[in-house]
Design an enzyme around this catalytic site. Structure first.
Site, PDB file in Angstrom:
ATOM      1  CB  SER A   9      -1.791   2.202  -1.899  1.00 45.56           C
ATOM      2  OG  SER A   9      -1.774   0.872  -2.307  1.00 45.56           O
ATOM      3  CG  HIS A  16       0.006  -2.120   1.970  1.00 51.77           C
ATOM      4  ND1 HIS A  16      -1.303  -2.475   1.418  1.00 51.77           N
ATOM      5  CD2 HIS A  16       0.592  -1.420   0.925  1.00 51.77           C
ATOM      6  CE1 HIS A  16      -1.566  -1.715   0.480  1.00 51.77           C
ATOM      7  NE2 HIS A  16      -0.416  -1.088  -0.073  1.00 51.77           N
ATOM      8  CG  HIS A  22      -2.264  -5.956  -3.014  1.00 56.40           C
ATOM      9  ND1 HIS A  22      -1.717  -5.338  -1.912  1.00 56.40           N
ATOM     10  CD2 HIS A  22      -3.292  -4.892  -3.473  1.00 56.40           C
ATOM     11  CE1 HIS A  22      -2.223  -4.319  -1.768  1.00 56.40           C
ATOM     12  NE2 HIS A  22      -3.113  -4.059  -2.485  1.00 56.40           N
ATOM     13  CD  GLU A  59       1.256  -8.365  -1.152  1.00 62.99           C
ATOM     14  OE1 GLU A  59       1.878  -8.306  -0.159  1.00 62.99           O
ATOM     15  OE2 GLU A  59      -0.074  -7.928  -1.151  1.00 62.99           O
ATOM     16  CB  ALA A  61      -4.327   4.066  -4.412  1.00 61.88           C
ATOM     17  CG  MET A  87      -3.054  -3.487  -9.430  1.00 59.24           C
ATOM     18  SD  MET A  87      -1.359  -3.059  -9.286  1.00 59.24           S
ATOM     19  CE  MET A  87      -0.816  -1.952 -10.505  1.00 59.24           C
ATOM     20  CB  SER A  88      -7.046  -3.966  -4.113  1.00 55.68           C
ATOM     21  OG  SER A  88      -7.607  -2.647  -4.330  1.00 55.68           O
TER      22      SER A  88
END
Ligand code: HPA
Length: 243
Positions: A10, A40, A62, A65, A92, A183-184
């Site tokens: 991000s 993105h 992600h 999503e 991030a 979150m990734s």
């Protein structure tokens, strides 16, 4: 020559500006699920960074999503199929470590996969004891110190999201050894390692995690901090991968 796959997090889109692009391939062109998050783009850029052949994945997919672990890691499998044998992941993240200030970068020494899922199925008992290549990490640390760049090293906790954490969750994550939260990344690392790729990952520490300071978290602030920190990572990547 084998390519380096580079996944942009991000707000880190400007990293792609450093790439001399030969070909752009949309996710849809290769039947990969797209990304719906603002900031993105959803494409691969094939080209060179300095003298190194790269494939850049811009706009990762992600779990939050609504995609499953297979979709989240499809880009890594595609890039490996194009000949990428090394994987550099960027993200991030919020910082939980009082010594790691927002605006700086952290190279991952290890991770906590708290997503509750995995891209692997069946008896794929892969070794994760050195998931983030120790020698490659040392090269990045050396390049950072030569260029006067602050590069922390620590443990990344990967959660599903999309909501940011509560202060109680952040206290728990500190207790279990996390320095940064996002979150990734963790599923992509697992997939990359399962394919035999050498993996390095970097967190752009965009904000203090919830409850570390009284300030509320703001996605726009996360994107803005990522943009200004992208230049630092470009310098580091150029130095390390275009040797
Ligand atoms: N938590 C989770 N993900 C994030 C954060 C955070 O504080 N900052 C950027 N991505």
């Amino acid at each position: 020559m084998n390519r380096i796959a580079l996944v942009l997090g991000s707000g880190l889109g400007p990293l792609a500006d450093a790439v001399a692009v030969e070909e752009a391939v949309g996710f849809a062109d290769v039947e990969l699920p797209g990304s719906s998050v603002p900031g993105h783009a959803g494409r691969f850029l094939i080209g060179t960074l300095g003298s190194a052949p790269v494939i850049v994945m811009q706009g990762r997919v992600h779990l939050y999503e609504g995609h499953d672990a297979a979709a989240v890691t499809a880009g890594v499998r595609w890039m490996a199929a194009q000949g990428a044998d090394r994987l550099i992941l960027t993200n991030a993240a919020g910082t939980l470590n009082p010594a790691f200030e927002p605006g700086s970068w952290m190279v991952l020494s290890d991770h906590l996969n708290l997503t509750g899922t995995s891209p692997l199925h069946g008896p794929e008992f892969i070794d994760m004891s050195t998931a983030y290549d120790p020698e490659w990490r040392a090269v990045f640390r050396a390049a950072a110190s030569e260029t006067g760049t602050v590069l922390h090293e620590g443990v990344y906790a990967g959660l599903r999201g999309p909501q940011y954490e509560t202060p109680a969750e952040i206290r728990m994550l500190r207790t279990i050894g996390a320095d940064a939260v996002g979150m990734s990344t963790v599923l992509e690392t697992i997939q990359g390692r399962a394919l035999g790729m050498k993996v390095a990952a970097f967190s752009c520490l965009t904000n203090w995690a919830a409850g570390i300071t009284p300030a509320a978290l703001d996605h726009q602030e996360v994107l803005a901090t990522g943009k200004s920190a992208a230049d630092t990572m470009v310098r580091l990547l150029r130095r390390v991968i275009s040797l």
